[in-house]
Design a protein around this motif. Structure first.
Motif, PDB file in Angstrom:
ATOM      1  N   UNK A   1       0.768  -1.318  -0.087  1.00 19.12           N
ATOM      2  CA  UNK A   1       0.100   0.021   0.050  1.00 19.12           C
ATOM      3  C   UNK A   1       0.839   1.270   0.040  1.00 19.12           C
ATOM      4  N   UNK A   2       2.214   1.179   0.873  1.00 21.46           N
ATOM      5  CA  UNK A   2       2.681   2.358   0.705  1.00 21.46           C
ATOM      6  C   UNK A   2       3.656   2.605  -0.591  1.00 21.46           C
ATOM      7  N   UNK A   3       3.634   1.695  -1.412  1.00 25.42           N
ATOM      8  CA  UNK A   3       4.123   1.605  -2.748  1.00 25.42           C
ATOM      9  C   UNK A   3       3.308   2.221  -3.741  1.00 25.42           C
ATOM     10  N   UNK A   4       1.969   2.401  -3.475  1.00 24.82           N
ATOM     11  CA  UNK A   4       1.000   2.806  -4.268  1.00 24.82           C
ATOM     12  C   UNK A   4      -0.157   1.936  -4.371  1.00 24.82           C
ATOM     13  N   UNK A   5      -0.161   1.044  -3.874  1.00 26.82           N
ATOM     14  CA  UNK A   5      -1.378   0.000  -3.994  1.00 26.82           C
ATOM     15  C   UNK A   5      -1.775  -0.378  -5.296  1.00 26.82           C
ATOM     16  N   UNK A   6      -2.795  -0.025  -5.649  1.00 27.81           N
ATOM     17  CA  UNK A   6      -3.356  -0.401  -7.175  1.00 27.81           C
ATOM     18  C   UNK A   6      -2.607   0.135  -8.151  1.00 27.81           C
ATOM     19  N   UNK A   7      -1.875   1.333  -7.620  1.00 29.92           N
ATOM     20  CA  UNK A   7      -1.339   1.979  -8.664  1.00 29.92           C
ATOM     21  C   UNK A   7      -0.086   1.074  -9.175  1.00 29.92           C
TER      22      UNK A   7
ATOM     23  N   UNK B   1      10.963  13.545  -5.296  1.00 29.06           N
ATOM     24  CA  UNK B   1      11.842  12.670  -4.513  1.00 29.06           C
ATOM     25  C   UNK B   1      12.834  13.195  -3.608  1.00 29.06           C
ATOM     26  N   UNK B   2      13.337  14.167  -4.134  1.00 30.38           N
ATOM     27  CA  UNK B   2      14.449  14.834  -3.438  1.00 30.38           C
ATOM     28  C   UNK B   2      13.927  15.611  -2.248  1.00 30.38           C
ATOM     29  N   UNK B   3      12.857  16.386  -2.305  1.00 29.38           N
ATOM     30  CA  UNK B   3      12.132  17.010  -1.411  1.00 29.38           C
ATOM     31  C   UNK B   3      11.547  15.921  -0.230  1.00 29.38           C
ATOM     32  N   UNK B   4      11.534  14.863  -0.659  1.00 28.86           N
ATOM     33  CA  UNK B   4      10.882  13.705   0.537  1.00 28.86           C
ATOM     34  C   UNK B   4      11.980  12.847   0.809  1.00 28.86           C
ATOM     35  N   UNK B   5      13.264  13.370   0.824  1.00 27.09           N
ATOM     36  CA  UNK B   5      14.389  12.463   1.307  1.00 27.09           C
ATOM     37  C   UNK B   5      14.443  12.159   2.847  1.00 27.09           C
ATOM     38  N   UNK B   6      13.605  13.216   3.663  1.00 27.55           N
ATOM     39  CA  UNK B   6      13.740  12.893   5.097  1.00 27.55           C
ATOM     40  C   UNK B   6      12.437  12.399   5.733  1.00 27.55           C
ATOM     41  N   UNK B   7      11.716  11.840   4.781  1.00 24.57           N
ATOM     42  CA  UNK B   7      10.601  11.026   5.066  1.00 24.57           C
ATOM     43  C   UNK B   7      10.794   9.803   5.986  1.00 24.57           C
ATOM     44  N   UNK B   8      10.080   8.985   6.546  1.00 22.74           N
ATOM     45  CA  UNK B   8      10.137   7.981   7.374  1.00 22.74           C
ATOM     46  C   UNK B   8      10.896   6.789   6.356  1.00 22.74           C
ATOM     47  N   UNK B   9      11.521   5.788   6.905  1.00 19.13           N
ATOM     48  CA  UNK B   9      12.347   4.757   6.182  1.00 19.13           C
ATOM     49  C   UNK B   9      11.381   4.187   5.128  1.00 19.13           C
ATOM     50  N   UNK B  10      10.427   3.421   6.007  1.00 15.26           N
ATOM     51  CA  UNK B  10       9.303   2.776   5.069  1.00 15.26           C
ATOM     52  C   UNK B  10       8.719   3.484   3.997  1.00 15.26           C
TER      53      UNK B  10
ATOM     54  N   UNK C   1      13.369   0.698 -13.534  1.00 17.05           N
ATOM     55  CA  UNK C   1      12.243   0.832 -12.987  1.00 17.05           C
ATOM     56  C   UNK C   1      11.606  -0.254 -12.187  1.00 17.05           C
ATOM     57  N   UNK C   2      11.610  -1.540 -12.841  1.00 19.22           N
ATOM     58  CA  UNK C   2      11.192  -2.636 -12.338  1.00 19.22           C
ATOM     59  C   UNK C   2      12.213  -3.293 -11.238  1.00 19.22           C
ATOM     60  N   UNK C   3      13.395  -3.067 -11.297  1.00 15.29           N
ATOM     61  CA  UNK C   3      14.414  -3.672 -10.163  1.00 15.29           C
ATOM     62  C   UNK C   3      14.736  -2.477  -9.264  1.00 15.29           C
ATOM     63  N   UNK C   4      14.759  -1.124  -9.853  1.00 14.17           N
ATOM     64  CA  UNK C   4      15.290   0.086  -8.928  1.00 14.17           C
ATOM     65  C   UNK C   4      14.205   0.502  -7.968  1.00 14.17           C
ATOM     66  N   UNK C   5      12.994   0.489  -8.614  1.00 13.28           N
ATOM     67  CA  UNK C   5      11.878   1.005  -7.831  1.00 13.28           C
ATOM     68  C   UNK C   5      11.109  -0.100  -6.903  1.00 13.28           C
ATOM     69  N   UNK C   6      10.934  -1.177  -7.704  1.00  9.73           N
ATOM     70  CA  UNK C   6      10.183  -2.372  -6.927  1.00  9.73           C
ATOM     71  C   UNK C   6      11.079  -3.298  -6.351  1.00  9.73           C
ATOM     72  N   UNK C   7      12.258  -3.458  -6.829  1.00  9.55           N
ATOM     73  CA  UNK C   7      13.176  -4.499  -6.243  1.00  9.55           C
ATOM     74  C   UNK C   7      13.446  -4.459  -4.844  1.00  9.55           C
ATOM     75  N   UNK C   8      13.590  -3.184  -4.267  1.00  6.34           N
ATOM     76  CA  UNK C   8      13.996  -2.803  -2.702  1.00  6.34           C
ATOM     77  C   UNK C   8      12.589  -3.468  -2.122  1.00  6.34           C
ATOM     78  N   UNK C   9      11.437  -3.030  -2.457  1.00  8.24           N
ATOM     79  CA  UNK C   9      10.278  -3.400  -1.699  1.00  8.24           C
ATOM     80  C   UNK C   9      10.103  -4.846  -1.733  1.00  8.24           C
ATOM     81  N   UNK C  10      10.297  -5.579  -2.819  1.00  5.29           N
ATOM     82  CA  UNK C  10      10.175  -7.099  -2.876  1.00  5.29           C
ATOM     83  C   UNK C  10      10.976  -7.789  -1.856  1.00  5.29           C
TER      84      UNK C  10
END
Length: 837
Positions: free
Chosen positions: A595-601, A744-753, A801-810
């Motif tokens: 859900x934090x990765x975007x859920x249905x998106x 993304x750069x603006x939200x660099x201090x957001x919570x880790x998850x 995109x597939x490995x750089x964005x979704x890879x860490x979440x998997x």
């Protein structure tokens, strides 16, 4: 009128005295029907002869002409042979009366004599029933004399057959309706010479002509014939007219010396000579005196078989002698007939009554006897022309008199009736068909002969044959060239260009040129143009000096190439990994990490990614309309959907943590009206509009263009004009990547998850850098290399995109399940809030 009649009568009374045949003479044979014969027993070169008024030229003071006497004997032999036969003219005695026509003016008196009746030529309005002294005339020899005689004989349509004159003017039956000949015309003689030169590759020649109508007319005819044959005349000179006594004057020697000097200085080694035989004696003496050698002399029929010139045995040092003459037809019994008088001794004493200079030949026997060997071995070439002419007249008489097996009617023969029968004759004589064509010529084959000085064989050896009916030179035999190793002499202004070389003219002669190589991409079509190289068609190419073009090799991305295999493996890895991510996200759809990765998106991103990986194979193989359409539409739209989702997702995270508290109303509208999906839909619609506009302006059909690095290769690719639209389309993606990177750069201090900034930054940085590099590369290079670079960048961006964005979440879902809980996420949010406070 009375005065005119008396003048004509007086003239013929004079002719009676001047031309009455001598007793015991070879010039006369009594018979039922007489044939007139005009032969050149003595020859005078056509110079200026000072004649007294009404004085007949004395032929015996001129040069003896051996061939002329030989031809006269041929007529005597033919008449006696016909009289001894019982089948052709049974019961009819054929007679003859001959005259020596040594000079042009000598033709007038004999022809008037032949036309007279009892030495008178009455002036009448109608000569239909007039009977001249002779029924037909054989001769004379040269064209100028033939025209003089024919103008008289045509008035009464008295048949005339010439055995040697070749002028094409004689073919005009409007001017000369009663003239026929047993010799092919000058057109065929010149054609035989031209084809001989073409056969041996001689295109650089010298032409020498006599200073008379014969030389000028035939020289001009050869010029016209060679004009379209790629044969050039280096120079043409007129030989000076020698004195009647053959004494060389100072002017003649100077002129001949200048001509021989010019021959020695010229690179042409083939010399064509149109001249009477007597005009060449002094010339060849000068050639021998100056030691000019190595030439190929081509003789016209006027001297091709002249035994007197052949008797200059030193001529063999000057080169190879070739000539054009009639076909050799041996006549059985003629050689024995010619020498029988010599064996019996000179003729009995002559009667002075009626004997004149044009019917006496005191030295003919002795002079001809000295050339008997040459005359016998030469094959009696022109003799057959006289022999055939007599037989043609005999066959015409046979038809006109209605001869049967036992006799003929012996009726009065009118010239015009006999002429009709002469035109109709068609019979075989010694293996050759005798008939006359529409111009009055007998298409007798010609031969190219070579002079030989070994009298154990023919002095004039046949080396080729020319057939007038086919106008073709055939049966070419080996020639004994007077060159080292018996090689064919070369006579060319410029050496023949090699294959694939064009001619660059040098000077005024088309035979003089330089040879220039045809450049790559051009070829030489000699049949069309030897002077310009033609460009190859766009789909073909040629090497230097090629005579044809070959098809360029089509270049496109192929499966067996190493770069293709590497990229295909990476694409397969990306497809499988994306498929695995899709499964993992599907199974953990309700977890906080998904859900934090975007859920249905997330699925809206993963499905286009899978589709984009599936589009990768359309880059390989020869492009087609469908594959180009996929490249230009499907992949850009899929990729834009992914980029827009990432950009909207990075914006959404920033809104949740930084803008929701500050702009609660705006955030409520964003959440209530499905701001993320609306934004993605809008961006996608914009992308689709760009792609459709690009398709409308640029056809998706594949095109070919030459490889600038290797012109032998044609690059087969999608329409290169799509590049402008591609840059515009890529610009939208680049803008999205920059916006996503900024959020993304603006939200660099957001919570880790929730902090995806470093992954989005990595993906966008890779995409931005690779896309800018690809655009730069495409602006500089083209070809297959661009295709492989485009495909590599595409796969790299998909992997980013597939490995750089979704890879860490998997990775977190699979290996750190304790962090994929709601409690853990709440703890991280509380800690972030306390730090901000």
């Amino acid at each position: 009128m009375g005065t005119l009649v008396r003048t004509v009568c007086s003239l013929f009374l004079l002719l009676q005295v001047l031309t009455e045949p001598a007793e015991n003479s070879d010039f006369y044979l009594a018979g039922d029907y007489l044939l007139g014969g005009l032969f050149t027993l003595h020859a005078n070169v056509k110079g200026t002869v000072h004649l007294n008024f009404l004085q007949v030229p004395k032929c015996k003071e001129y040069e003896m002409k051996v061939l002329g006497y030989n031809l006269m004997q041929a007529m005597r032999f033919a008449v006696e042979e016909i009289n001894n036969q019982s089948s052709l003219l049974p019961g009819v005695l054929l007679g003859y009366e001959m005259v020596d026509v040594c000079y042009t003016s000598n033709n007038v008196q004999p022809v008037l004599y032949f036309l007279a009746q009892d030495y008178l030529l009455p002036i009448q309005e109608d000569y239909s029933h007039y009977v001249p002294r002779v029924v037909a005339v054989i001769g004379p020899e040269n064209s100028e004399s033939v025209m003089t005689v024919a103008n008289f004989l045509s008035l009464l349509l008295l048949p005339q057959i010439t055995y040697s004159a070749i002028s094409d003017q004689l073919r005009d039956k409007q001017r000369f309706p009663a003239l026929l000949r047993t010799m092919p015309s000058a057109d065929h003689h010149v054609e035989a010479i031209a084809q001989l030169m073409l056969h041996f590759g001689w295109n650089w020649i010298v032409v020498l002509v006599s200073s008379d109508d014969y030389g000028r007319d035939n020289g001009q005819r050869l010029n016209e014939r060679l004009a379209g044959r790629d044969i050039c005349i280096a120079f043409q000179e007129a030989l000076p007219t020698p004195q009647p006594n053959q004494v060389m004057t100072a002017d003649e020697r100077e002129r001949l010396g200048a001509i021989v000097d010019k021959l020695q200085q010229s690179t042409a080694r083939v010399v064509v000579v149109f001249s009477p035989d007597l005009a060449l004696h002094n010339f060849f003496r000068e050639v021998l005196r100056r030691n000019f050698t190595g030439a190929v002399w081509i003789a016209s029929e006027s001297w091709a078989i002249d035994p007197v010139l052949h008797n200059f045995t030193e001529l063999h040092r000057t080169g190879t002698f070739l000539g054009v003459t009639t076909k050799s037809v041996p006549i059985p019994g003629f050689s024995e007939f010619r020498v029988r008088r010599w064996q019996a001794g000179p003729p009995p004493g002559r009667s002075n009554r009626g004997s004149t200079c044009n019917q006496e030949c005191d030295d003919c026997f002795n002079t001809t006897e000295s050339f008997n060997t040459i005359l016998t071995l030469s094959g009696e070439r022109v003799v057959y022309s006289v022999y055939a002419a007599v037989y043609a007249m005999a066959h015409a008489l046979h038809s006109l008199l209605g001869c049967g097996d036992t006799g003929c009617t012996k009726e009065v023969v009118y010239p015009w009736k006999l002429l009709k029968e002469v035109w109709k004759v068609n019979f075989t004589l010694l293996g050759h068909q005798i008939f006359f064509d529409q111009q009055g010529d007998m298409p007798m084959p010609l031969e190219i002969i070579q002079w030989q000085w070994d009298l154990s064989q023919s002095p004039f050896q046949s080396v080729a044959s020319y057939y007038p009916m086919q106008r073709q030179l055939k049966d070419i035999h080996d020639i004994s060239w007077h060159t080292p190793n018996n090689t064919v002499p070369m006579s060319m202004c410029s050496k023949q260009c090699q294959s694939g070389q064009r001619k660059k003219p040098v000077g005024v002669h088309p035979c003089c040129f330089e040879c220039i190589d045809c450049l790559p991409g051009t070829f030489l079509n000699q049949a069309a143009d030897e002077y310009d190289c033609q460009p190859c068609p766009s789909n073909k190419w040629s090497h230097r000096k090629d005579t044809s073009c070959f098809k360029r090799r089509l270049a496109f991305l192929e499966w067996h190439e190493a770069p293709t295999i590497i990229v295909a493996l990476l694409a397969a890895l990306g497809f499988l990994s994306t498929l695995a991510i899709l499964v993992i996200f599907w199974r953990h759809f309700q977890t906080p990490m998904v859900r934090s990765a975007g859920g249905p998106m997330c699925f809206l991103m993963l499905m286009p990614l899978l589709l984009a990986y599936m589009v990768v194979p359309v880059y390989v193989g020869p492009p087609t309309v469908s594959t180009c359409l996929c490249r230009q539409t499907l992949f850009p739209v899929c990729f834009t959907i992914c980029i827009s989702c990432i950009t909207v997702r990075s914006f959404q995270i920033v809104c949740i943590f930084k803008m929701a508290s500050r702009l609660p109303r705006a955030y409520s509208y964003w959440a209530h009206y499905h701001g993320p999906y609306v934004s993605v839909a809008f961006i996608t619609a914009l992308k689709v509009a760009i792609v459709v506009g690009n398709l409308l302006t640029t056809s998706p059909s594949p095109t070919t263009r030459a490889d600038p690095d290797d012109p032998q290769i044609m690059i087969l690719s999608c329409n290169p004009n799509f590049r402008g639209g591609l840059l515009f389309s890529t610009g939208l993606d680049l803008a999205l990547s920059v916006v996503g990177f900024s959020f993304a750069y603006t939200g660099k201090e957001l919570p880790t998850n929730y902090n995806e900034a470093k992954f989005i930054t990595l993906s966008m940085t890779i995409y931005f850098t690779s896309s800018v590099s690809l655009c730069t590369f495409m602006s500089v290079y083209s070809g297959v290399l661009v295709t492989i670079m485009d495909l590599s960048v595409t796969v790299l961006n998909l992997l980013a995109i597939s490995l750089g964005y979704f890879g860490p979440k998997c990775y977190m879902i699979l290996f750190y399940p304790e962090r994929n809980t709601q409690a853990y996420f709440n703890t991280m949010i509380q800690g972030y809030t306390m730090r901000k406070d």
